[in-house]
Motif scaffolding. Structure first.
Motif, PDB file in Angstrom:
ATOM      1  N   ALA A 139      21.213  34.710  16.789  1.00  0.00           N
ATOM      2  CA  ALA A 139      20.982  34.086  18.092  1.00  0.00           C
ATOM      3  C   ALA A 139      21.970  32.968  18.408  1.00  0.00           C
ATOM      4  CB  ALA A 139      19.549  33.561  18.166  1.00  0.00           C
ATOM      5  N   LEU A 140      22.126  32.004  17.511  1.00  0.00           N
ATOM      6  CA  LEU A 140      22.918  30.821  17.850  1.00  0.00           C
ATOM      7  C   LEU A 140      24.383  31.142  18.143  1.00  0.00           C
ATOM      8  CD1 LEU A 140      23.038  27.822  18.340  1.00  0.00           C
ATOM      9  CD2 LEU A 140      23.336  27.464  15.880  1.00  0.00           C
ATOM     10  N   PRO A 141      25.084  31.920  17.316  1.00  0.00           N
ATOM     11  CA  PRO A 141      26.481  32.223  17.658  1.00  0.00           C
ATOM     12  C   PRO A 141      26.625  32.923  19.003  1.00  0.00           C
ATOM     13  CG  PRO A 141      26.032  32.789  15.374  1.00  0.00           C
ATOM     14  CD  PRO A 141      24.714  32.469  16.003  1.00  0.00           C
ATOM     15  N   PHE A 142      25.702  33.843  19.308  1.00  0.00           N
ATOM     16  CA  PHE A 142      25.762  34.537  20.593  1.00  0.00           C
ATOM     17  C   PHE A 142      25.562  33.567  21.748  1.00  0.00           C
ATOM     18  CE2 PHE A 142      23.832  36.659  24.201  1.00  0.00           C
ATOM     19  CZ  PHE A 142      24.613  37.795  24.358  1.00  0.00           C
ATOM     20  N   LEU A 143      24.551  32.702  21.645  1.00  0.00           N
ATOM     21  CA  LEU A 143      24.257  31.763  22.726  1.00  0.00           C
ATOM     22  C   LEU A 143      25.372  30.729  22.879  1.00  0.00           C
ATOM     23  CD1 LEU A 143      20.420  31.219  22.214  1.00  0.00           C
ATOM     24  CD2 LEU A 143      21.570  32.733  23.841  1.00  0.00           C
ATOM     25  N   LEU A 144      25.999  30.331  21.778  1.00  0.00           N
ATOM     26  CA  LEU A 144      27.137  29.410  21.869  1.00  0.00           C
ATOM     27  C   LEU A 144      28.288  30.050  22.635  1.00  0.00           C
ATOM     28  CD1 LEU A 144      27.167  27.851  18.282  1.00  0.00           C
ATOM     29  CD2 LEU A 144      26.884  26.592  20.423  1.00  0.00           C
ATOM     30  N   ALA A 145      28.531  31.336  22.378  1.00  0.00           N
ATOM     31  CA  ALA A 145      29.612  32.034  23.072  1.00  0.00           C
ATOM     32  C   ALA A 145      29.303  32.210  24.553  1.00  0.00           C
ATOM     33  CB  ALA A 145      29.855  33.399  22.415  1.00  0.00           C
ATOM     34  N   GLU A 146      28.017  32.366  24.894  1.00  0.00           N
ATOM     35  CA  GLU A 146      27.627  32.618  26.284  1.00  0.00           C
ATOM     36  C   GLU A 146      27.418  31.339  27.079  1.00  0.00           C
ATOM     37  OE1 GLU A 146      27.239  35.509  27.950  1.00  0.00           O
ATOM     38  OE2 GLU A 146      27.852  36.753  26.262  1.00  0.00           O
ATOM     39  N   TYR A 147      26.843  30.306  26.439  1.00  0.00           N
ATOM     40  CA  TYR A 147      26.403  29.116  27.175  1.00  0.00           C
ATOM     41  C   TYR A 147      27.052  27.823  26.703  1.00  0.00           C
ATOM     42  CZ  TYR A 147      22.836  32.372  28.765  1.00  0.00           C
ATOM     43  OH  TYR A 147      22.194  33.456  29.300  1.00  0.00           O
ATOM     44  N   GLY A 148      27.916  27.906  25.722  1.00  0.00           N
ATOM     45  CA  GLY A 148      28.621  26.713  25.267  1.00  0.00           C
ATOM     46  C   GLY A 148      27.691  25.668  24.678  1.00  0.00           C
ATOM     47  N   ASN A 149      27.906  24.408  25.080  1.00  0.00           N
ATOM     48  CA  ASN A 149      27.186  23.285  24.470  1.00  0.00           C
ATOM     49  C   ASN A 149      25.685  23.290  24.744  1.00  0.00           C
ATOM     50  OD1 ASN A 149      29.585  22.298  23.429  1.00  0.00           O
ATOM     51  ND2 ASN A 149      30.005  21.018  25.229  1.00  0.00           N
ATOM     52  N   THR A 150      25.238  24.043  25.742  1.00  0.00           N
ATOM     53  CA  THR A 150      23.798  24.071  26.043  1.00  0.00           C
ATOM     54  C   THR A 150      23.027  25.013  25.121  1.00  0.00           C
ATOM     55  OG1 THR A 150      24.054  25.831  27.686  1.00  0.00           O
ATOM     56  CG2 THR A 150      24.255  23.561  28.466  1.00  0.00           C
ATOM     57  N   ALA A 151      23.742  25.730  24.246  1.00  0.00           N
ATOM     58  CA  ALA A 151      23.075  26.705  23.374  1.00  0.00           C
ATOM     59  C   ALA A 151      22.000  26.066  22.508  1.00  0.00           C
ATOM     60  CB  ALA A 151      24.105  27.421  22.492  1.00  0.00           C
ATOM     61  N   ASN A 152      22.296  24.893  21.961  1.00  0.00           N
ATOM     62  CA  ASN A 152      21.299  24.226  21.112  1.00  0.00           C
ATOM     63  C   ASN A 152      20.071  23.816  21.911  1.00  0.00           C
ATOM     64  OD1 ASN A 152      22.508  24.146  18.399  1.00  0.00           O
ATOM     65  ND2 ASN A 152      24.102  22.915  19.381  1.00  0.00           N
ATOM     66  N   ASP A 153      20.274  23.425  23.170  1.00  0.00           N
ATOM     67  CA  ASP A 153      19.132  23.093  24.029  1.00  0.00           C
ATOM     68  C   ASP A 153      18.280  24.342  24.279  1.00  0.00           C
ATOM     69  OD1 ASP A 153      19.997  20.472  24.235  1.00  0.00           O
ATOM     70  OD2 ASP A 153      21.168  20.873  26.044  1.00  0.00           O
ATOM     71  N   LEU A 154      18.946  25.479  24.451  1.00  0.00           N
ATOM     72  CA  LEU A 154      18.206  26.735  24.648  1.00  0.00           C
ATOM     73  C   LEU A 154      17.393  27.086  23.405  1.00  0.00           C
ATOM     74  CD1 LEU A 154      20.935  28.870  26.458  1.00  0.00           C
ATOM     75  CD2 LEU A 154      18.896  27.846  27.481  1.00  0.00           C
ATOM     76  N   ILE A 155      17.983  26.907  22.237  1.00  0.00           N
ATOM     77  CA  ILE A 155      17.254  27.175  20.990  1.00  0.00           C
ATOM     78  C   ILE A 155      16.026  26.275  20.899  1.00  0.00           C
ATOM     79  CG2 ILE A 155      17.335  27.010  18.471  1.00  0.00           C
ATOM     80  CD1 ILE A 155      18.833  29.421  19.395  1.00  0.00           C
TER      81      ILE A 155
END
Length: 388
Positions: A273-289
């Protein structure tokens, strides 16, 4: 059951044309292999294997690397993992569960998608993750929703899984020739496409496709990655050995570009999940997690309060281009293949063994309750004898 096991854990699955005729043989064999660590024995069976009086069950155990047919007394605890392709399947499972009424249920299960939506929308905190949802009542309301939504609407069965019999309908504008465009998956999960020059003809086709089944309607959400592939996030939450909810893991499920769903049974795959979301949403990925973790902590107790005791839930979330999270589905009989595909060995192990941990917790808890009831009975009897 062996002399050393504290209880027999029954797994009831749908019947399959295989040897043995059980669904999810890999998961079931994992349960069987790990069961001795928790002083349990596992028996896997179909509804047809339950005796009419509920006293015995015919099924399969995993011994020395292979399945072996066995007849045993009724299990002490039962996990119903049957999926119902036909009304007949549902009737057979119901008859088996009725016969095994003395057996402790591992989980009560969830109602259909519409009831789940109705339960969660009563919570202000949960409602923010819910897409607009309506119950299909006919072509009139469907036509109105289509006219109001640029990207069309998405229809899915009130009960069902794996993306089967889902449908995306969108009205075509004048430049596109007008009419209605449809794409979906049939009852065997095969993709199809249809186009109608007249909207009314398309609505009639949808009505016939739905038939007597109950369906829900939602706006079609743009839930695709930068490469155009549909994706969602599967979050698995399970009861642990203390009977408390815990987050087992999460993974992104991706469908093929142009596919209607990201479901693995529809040909999708899974990635961490995290690598994919980082590639799609950048710095907001951790907030999404963090928000996904928040939802995973909030939703199970809400559903459990309304539906009865649950053992595990697969929560599927979509995320749009702006980073808004939507709950797409809650499943009380989730698969766990995603963690094998992503290589998350820790989550895969937990996913396979937490059902055993929770089964042991339930058996120990139920034994304590019976012991307490016996003490209360003896206390009342002694008081009666002493004339108190």
């Amino acid at each position: 059951m062996t002399d050393t096991a504290m209880g027999l854990f029954g797994i009831m699955t749908s019947r399959r044309l295989s040897n043995p005729p059980i669904a999810e043989p890999e998961f079931c064999s994992q349960l069987c292999r790990a069961a001795p660590q928790y002083d349990l024995e596992v028996l896997v069976f179909n509804p047809e294997g339950v005796a009419a009086d509920g006293q015995s069950v015919r099924g399969y155990i995993w011994i020395n690397g292979q399945w072996e047919y066995k007849q045993a007394a009724a299990p002490d605890i039962l996990y119903n993992r049957c999926l119902y392709a036909t009304p007949g399947d549902r009737r057979k499972a119901a008859a088996a569960l009725n016969a095994l009424y003395r057996t402790l249920p591992w989980s009560r299960g969830l109602p259909g998608k519409w009831q789940v939506y109705e339960i969660l929308r009563r919570s202000l905190k949960a409602a923010r993750w819910l897409p607009e949802t309506r119950l299909y009542t006919g072509t009139g309301d469907l036509g109105t929703m289509l006219a109001e939504r640029e990207y069309g609407i998405f229809l899915k069965p009130h009960t069902g899984s794996h993306g089967k019999r889902t449908l995306h309908a969108v009205r075509l504008n004048g430049k596109q020739g007008g009419g209605l465009s449809l794409r979906g998956r049939d009852g065997e999960n095969k993709p199809f496409r249809h186009a109608f020059s007249r909207v009314a003809d398309g609505l009639d086709w949808i009505h016939e496709f739905i038939g007597q089944r109950r369906y829900i309607i939602q706006p079609y959400l743009q839930l695709t990655g930068n490469g155009g592939q549909p994706f969602d996030v599967r979050v698995l939450v399970q009861k642990n050995g203390r009977g408390a909810w815990s987050l087992t893991g999460m993974a992104v499920r991706m469908g093929h570009r142009g596919s209607l769903t990201s479901n693995l049974h529809g040909g999708g795959t899974a990635v961490p999940a995290l690598p994919f979301l980082l590639a799609e949403y950048g710095n907001t990925a951790n907030d999404l997690i963090e928000e996904l973790e928040e939802a995973a902590a909030l939703l199970p107790p809400l559903l459990e309060e309304a539906c009865g005791r649950l053992g595990e839930l697969g929560l599927d979330f979509g995320i749009d281009a702006g980073g808004r999270i939507y709950l797409l589905e809650a499943n009380s009989k989730p698969g766990r293949t995603v963690f094998r595909l992503t290589g998350d060995r820790r989550a895969a192990k937990l996913a396979a063994e937490n059902p055993l941990r929770y089964a042991r917790h339930l058996l120990l808890h139920s034994a304590a309750i019976r012991k307490q009831q016996r003490r209360q009975f003896r206390y009342r009897r002694e008081n009666d004898i002493n004339g108190s």
